[in-house]
Motif scaffolding. Structure first.
Motif, PDB file in Angstrom:
ATOM      1  N   ILE A 104       1.644  14.499   7.417  1.00 43.49           N
ATOM      2  CA  ILE A 104       1.126  14.544   6.045  1.00 43.49           C
ATOM      3  C   ILE A 104       1.746  13.450   5.186  1.00 43.49           C
ATOM      4  O   ILE A 104       1.158  13.003   4.205  1.00 43.49           O
ATOM      5  N   LEU A 105       2.927  12.972   5.601  1.00 43.85           N
ATOM      6  CA  LEU A 105       3.579  11.913   4.844  1.00 43.85           C
ATOM      7  C   LEU A 105       2.989  10.538   5.130  1.00 43.85           C
ATOM      8  O   LEU A 105       3.379   9.544   4.525  1.00 43.85           O
ATOM      9  N   ASP A 106       2.023  10.480   6.078  1.00 43.69           N
ATOM     10  CA  ASP A 106       1.270   9.233   6.255  1.00 43.69           C
ATOM     11  C   ASP A 106       0.348   8.984   5.067  1.00 43.69           C
ATOM     12  O   ASP A 106      -0.069   7.855   4.825  1.00 43.69           O
ATOM     13  N   LYS A 107       0.000  10.071   4.354  1.00 45.92           N
ATOM     14  CA  LYS A 107      -0.834   9.976   3.165  1.00 45.92           C
ATOM     15  C   LYS A 107       0.053   9.745   1.939  1.00 45.92           C
ATOM     16  O   LYS A 107       1.234  10.084   1.946  1.00 45.92           O
ATOM     17  N   PRO A 108      -0.513   9.194   0.874  1.00 45.16           N
ATOM     18  CA  PRO A 108       0.292   9.048  -0.350  1.00 45.16           C
ATOM     19  C   PRO A 108       0.718  10.411  -0.897  1.00 45.16           C
ATOM     20  O   PRO A 108      -0.058  11.365  -0.889  1.00 45.16           O
ATOM     21  N   VAL A 109       1.940  10.503  -1.362  1.00 50.00           N
ATOM     22  CA  VAL A 109       2.427  11.697  -2.042  1.00 50.00           C
ATOM     23  C   VAL A 109       2.070  11.564  -3.524  1.00 50.00           C
ATOM     24  O   VAL A 109       2.346  10.538  -4.144  1.00 50.00           O
ATOM     25  N   ILE A 110       1.444  12.600  -4.076  1.00 56.48           N
ATOM     26  CA  ILE A 110       0.967  12.532  -5.459  1.00 56.48           C
ATOM     27  C   ILE A 110       1.907  13.305  -6.373  1.00 56.48           C
ATOM     28  O   ILE A 110       2.205  14.482  -6.140  1.00 56.48           O
ATOM     29  N   LEU A 111       2.386  12.636  -7.409  1.00 57.18           N
ATOM     30  CA  LEU A 111       3.182  13.274  -8.453  1.00 57.18           C
ATOM     31  C   LEU A 111       2.379  13.210  -9.741  1.00 57.18           C
ATOM     32  O   LEU A 111       2.138  12.123 -10.280  1.00 57.18           O
ATOM     33  N   LEU A 133      12.011   9.281 -10.805  1.00 54.30           N
ATOM     34  CA  LEU A 133      11.607   7.981 -10.260  1.00 54.30           C
ATOM     35  C   LEU A 133      12.716   7.312  -9.455  1.00 54.30           C
ATOM     36  O   LEU A 133      12.434   6.486  -8.586  1.00 54.30           O
ATOM     37  N   ASN A 134      13.951   7.656  -9.710  1.00 56.70           N
ATOM     38  CA  ASN A 134      15.027   7.143  -8.855  1.00 56.70           C
ATOM     39  C   ASN A 134      14.898   7.706  -7.442  1.00 56.70           C
ATOM     40  O   ASN A 134      15.122   6.997  -6.447  1.00 56.70           O
ATOM     41  N   GLU A 135      14.534   8.982  -7.335  1.00 56.88           N
ATOM     42  CA  GLU A 135      14.304   9.578  -6.022  1.00 56.88           C
ATOM     43  C   GLU A 135      13.098   8.951  -5.335  1.00 56.88           C
ATOM     44  O   GLU A 135      13.120   8.690  -4.123  1.00 56.88           O
ATOM     45  N   VAL A 136      12.048   8.702  -6.096  1.00 55.69           N
ATOM     46  CA  VAL A 136      10.865   8.044  -5.550  1.00 55.69           C
ATOM     47  C   VAL A 136      11.230   6.673  -4.997  1.00 55.69           C
ATOM     48  O   VAL A 136      10.816   6.294  -3.890  1.00 55.69           O
ATOM     49  N   HIS A 137      12.008   5.936  -5.751  1.00 57.22           N
ATOM     50  CA  HIS A 137      12.450   4.603  -5.313  1.00 57.22           C
ATOM     51  C   HIS A 137      13.189   4.697  -3.970  1.00 57.22           C
ATOM     52  O   HIS A 137      12.916   3.922  -3.033  1.00 57.22           O
ATOM     53  N   TRP A 138      14.096   5.658  -3.868  1.00 60.44           N
ATOM     54  CA  TRP A 138      14.864   5.824  -2.624  1.00 60.44           C
ATOM     55  C   TRP A 138      13.939   6.167  -1.459  1.00 60.44           C
ATOM     56  O   TRP A 138      14.083   5.635  -0.351  1.00 60.44           O
ATOM     57  N   LEU A 139      12.969   7.043  -1.694  1.00 56.84           N
ATOM     58  CA  LEU A 139      12.058   7.471  -0.629  1.00 56.84           C
ATOM     59  C   LEU A 139      11.146   6.331  -0.177  1.00 56.84           C
ATOM     60  O   LEU A 139      10.800   6.227   1.002  1.00 56.84           O
ATOM     61  N   ILE A 140      10.762   5.460  -1.096  1.00 57.90           N
ATOM     62  CA  ILE A 140       9.961   4.289  -0.727  1.00 57.90           C
ATOM     63  C   ILE A 140      10.789   3.350   0.146  1.00 57.90           C
ATOM     64  O   ILE A 140      10.340   2.885   1.202  1.00 57.90           O
ATOM     65  N   GLU A 141      12.005   3.093  -0.292  1.00 55.37           N
ATOM     66  CA  GLU A 141      12.855   2.117   0.396  1.00 55.37           C
ATOM     67  C   GLU A 141      13.374   2.622   1.740  1.00 55.37           C
ATOM     68  O   GLU A 141      13.445   1.868   2.711  1.00 55.37           O
ATOM     69  N   ASN A 142      13.732   3.892   1.801  1.00 53.79           N
ATOM     70  CA  ASN A 142      14.431   4.402   2.986  1.00 53.79           C
ATOM     71  C   ASN A 142      13.554   5.190   3.949  1.00 53.79           C
ATOM     72  O   ASN A 142      13.901   5.320   5.125  1.00 53.79           O
ATOM     73  N   MET A 143      12.436   5.724   3.470  1.00 53.48           N
ATOM     74  CA  MET A 143      11.555   6.480   4.350  1.00 53.48           C
ATOM     75  C   MET A 143      10.184   5.823   4.507  1.00 53.48           C
ATOM     76  O   MET A 143       9.355   6.296   5.287  1.00 53.48           O
ATOM     77  N   GLY A 144       9.946   4.755   3.753  1.00 51.04           N
ATOM     78  CA  GLY A 144       8.664   4.068   3.852  1.00 51.04           C
ATOM     79  C   GLY A 144       7.496   4.873   3.308  1.00 51.04           C
ATOM     80  O   GLY A 144       6.344   4.614   3.663  1.00 51.04           O
ATOM     81  N   LEU A 145       7.791   5.859   2.451  1.00 53.67           N
ATOM     82  CA  LEU A 145       6.707   6.663   1.887  1.00 53.67           C
ATOM     83  C   LEU A 145       5.947   5.875   0.827  1.00 53.67           C
ATOM     84  O   LEU A 145       6.446   4.900   0.270  1.00 53.67           O
ATOM     85  N   LYS A 146       4.725   6.325   0.555  1.00 51.01           N
ATOM     86  CA  LYS A 146       3.986   5.760  -0.563  1.00 51.01           C
ATOM     87  C   LYS A 146       3.560   6.888  -1.486  1.00 51.01           C
ATOM     88  O   LYS A 146       3.297   8.010  -1.046  1.00 51.01           O
ATOM     89  N   PHE A 147       3.504   6.564  -2.771  1.00 54.12           N
ATOM     90  CA  PHE A 147       3.264   7.557  -3.799  1.00 54.12           C
ATOM     91  C   PHE A 147       2.119   7.107  -4.701  1.00 54.12           C
ATOM     92  O   PHE A 147       1.887   5.904  -4.885  1.00 54.12           O
TER      93      PHE A 147
END
Length: 387
Positions: free
Chosen positions: A71-78, A88-102
Motif C-alpha cells: 500500500i505504500l507504493d501508492k501516495p500517502v494522503i494527508l 512535515l518534519n516526519e514527512v520529510h524523513w519518510l521521503i528521504e529514508n523510506m522513499g515514500l511519496k505523499f
C-alpha cells in the motif's frame, strides 16, 4: 450523487510528492478519493487523530513503518495538513529514508509559511484545485453559474439551498476559519472588511477608503487582502505596465474572490437576466476564473493583468505580457464606442489577439478586434486556441 470528472491531473513518479491546495469545498478530498482509492489517508479534520498527532507527530512515522509495503507504493494522503505543521518534519524523513511519496492536501499554505515550517525543500510539486470550470460541465446555464457559483456542492443545489449554503460558507468559513487559524485577531474589523470588499470587488482598490469603512489603517487592510490571497480565497490582478507612462494606472491592483457565487452573494446580487451592469461584472469575474484555472490545470506560465488609462479607458485582462487583450461585455450588442479601449491598447502595444468576449450570438471581426460569444471563447480557451 452526481460525480463530475475533474480536469486536474496528479501523476507522480517514484519518490515525488505533491501539495494540493485549494479553498474549502472545492472538491480536493473527493478528487483524491476517486483518483487514489487504494492510498492510505490520514485526515486532520478528525479531532482524535488531530490531537494525537499534535501531541506526538512521530506516531505518523510509526504507523507508516508498520503499514503493508504494497500500500505504500501508492501516495500517502494527508488531508488538512496545515492544521499540524510539525508533521512535515516526519514527512520529510519518510521521503528521504523510506522513499515514500505523499499528497499533502490543505486549504492554505499561509500558516505553514508564516510558521517557517518545513515545506520539504522542493520535494513536493504544487497543485491547486479550483471550483468547477466550464470544461467540466456538459451544458452551462450562465445565470445558474453566476448565482450559485461553481463550488461543486453549491452548483448542484437548487436556488434556495445554494443561497443558504453561500451564506453559511461566508459566515462559517470566510470569517470563522480565518479567525480559528489565528490569521487575524480583530474579528469585527475583518467582518466589516468582507462587507466592504463586496462593493470594491473587481474594481481598482482604494485601500484608504476601505480602511476608513473598516475602522482600521491602510496597512491592516492590505494585510486582510493578503490573507484572502494566501488562503486562496481571492486573487490579485496587477495593472499592466510594460512601459512607463504617465497616462496609465500602474500601482493599484484589483482583487477577485475565488468563486463567482460567493462574490455575488457577498455583493447581495441576484442576477435574473443576461443584461445589465451586474451581469456584465459577474461575467467578467467568471471569465477571469476560467483563465486562472486554465493556466493552472494546463500548467501554463503567463501573467494576467488589467490595463487602464487615467482618462478611464480600460481593458479587463491582458495576458502574457501583452500578447492577448480581453475585454468582457455582458451586452448582446457591441456598439462602436465599446471598441475604444481595445483599439487604444492595440494601437499602443500590438497584441497578437484582441478579443471582446460578450453575449452576442455570432462572432465577427471589427478592424483588428474579434468579437466572440462567451461560449465560443471558453471552448477555444480550453482547447488551447486563445493562449
Amino acid at each position: 450523487m452526481v460525480l463530475i470528472k475533474r480536469l486536474l491531473k496528479i501523476e507522480l513518479p517514484n519518490r515525488q510528492s505533491a501539495f494540493l491546495w485549494g479553498a474549502r469545498k472545492t472538491g480536493k478530498s473527493t478528487f483524491l478519493k476517486n483518483n487514489f482509492p487504494d492510498s492510505l489517508k490520514f485526515d486532520f479534520l478528525k479531532i482524535d487523530f488531530f490531537l494525537e498527532i499534535s501531541k506526538n507527530p512521530s506516531i505518523l512515522r510509526e504507523r507508516l513503518l508498520a503499514a503493508d509495503k504494497k500500500i505504500l507504493d501508492k501516495p500517502v494522503i494527508l488531508d488538512e495538513v496545515q492544521k499540524v505543521p510539525q508533521v512535515l518534519n516526519e514527512v520529510h524523513w519518510l521521503i528521504e529514508n523510506m522513499g515514500l511519496k505523499f499528497i499533502l492536501c490543505g486549504s492554505s499554505a499561509r500558516k505553514l509559511r508564516r510558521g517557517h515550517v518545513n515545506l520539504l525543500g522542493g520535494r513536493a510539486w504544487r497543485f491547486e484545485m479550483f471550483p468547477l470550470v466550464s470544461a467540466e460541465i456538459d451544458k452551462i446555464n450562465i445565470l445558474h453559474v453566476l448565482n450559485h457559483g461553481l463550488i461543486p456542492a453549491h452548483y448542484l443545489q437548487n436556488d434556495k439551498e445554494s443561497q443558504r449554503s453561500l451564506k453559511a460558507y461566508i459566515e462559517d468559513y470566510l470569517k470563522e476559519e480565518i479567525f480559528a487559524e489565528g490569521l487575524t485577531r480583530n474579528i469585527p474589523a475583518f467582518s466589516r472588511f468582507l462587507d466592504a470588499m463586496g462593493y470594491s470587488h473587481g474594481e481598482i482598490t482604494n485601500y484608504s477608503n476601505i480602511a476608513r469603512d473598516c475602522g482600521v489603517d491602510s496597512k491592516t487592510v492590505k494585510e486582510y487582502y493578503q490573507i484572502l490571497v494566501d488562503t486562496l480565497l481571492a486573487i490579485r490582478v496587477e495593472p499592466f505596465k510594460k512601459r512607463q507612462s504617465r497616462k496609465i494606472i500602474t500601482k493599484a491592483p484589483k482583487y477577485y474572490l475565488f468563486d463567482v457565487g460567493v462574490a455575488n452573494y457577498l455583493r447581495k446580487w441576484w442576477i435574473a437576466e443576461q443584461k445589465g451592469e451586474e451581469f456584465g461584472k459577474a461575467l467578467e469575474h467568471f471569465i477571469l476564473m476560467e483563465i486562472v484555472a486554465y493556466r493552472s490545470y494546463r500548467e501554463k506560465d503567463f501573467e494576467i493583468n488589467f490595463w487602464r488609462t487615467k482618462t478611464g479607458l480600460e481593458v479587463d485582462f491582458i495576458l502574457a505580457g501583452g500578447q492577448v487583450s480581453i475585454e468582457v461585455k455582458g451586452s448582446g450588442r457591441i456598439d462602436p464606442g465599446d471598441f475604444y479601449p481595445s483599439e487604444a491598447f492595440v494601437k499602443e502595444y500590438f497584441p497578437k489577439k484582441s478579443l471582446i468576449v460578450c453575449n452576442e450570438k455570432n462572432r465577427r471581426i471589427h478592424g483588428s478586434i474579434e468579437v466572440i460569444p462567451w461560449r465560443d471563447f471558453l471552448a477555444e480557451l480550453w482547447s488551447g486556441s486563445i493562449i
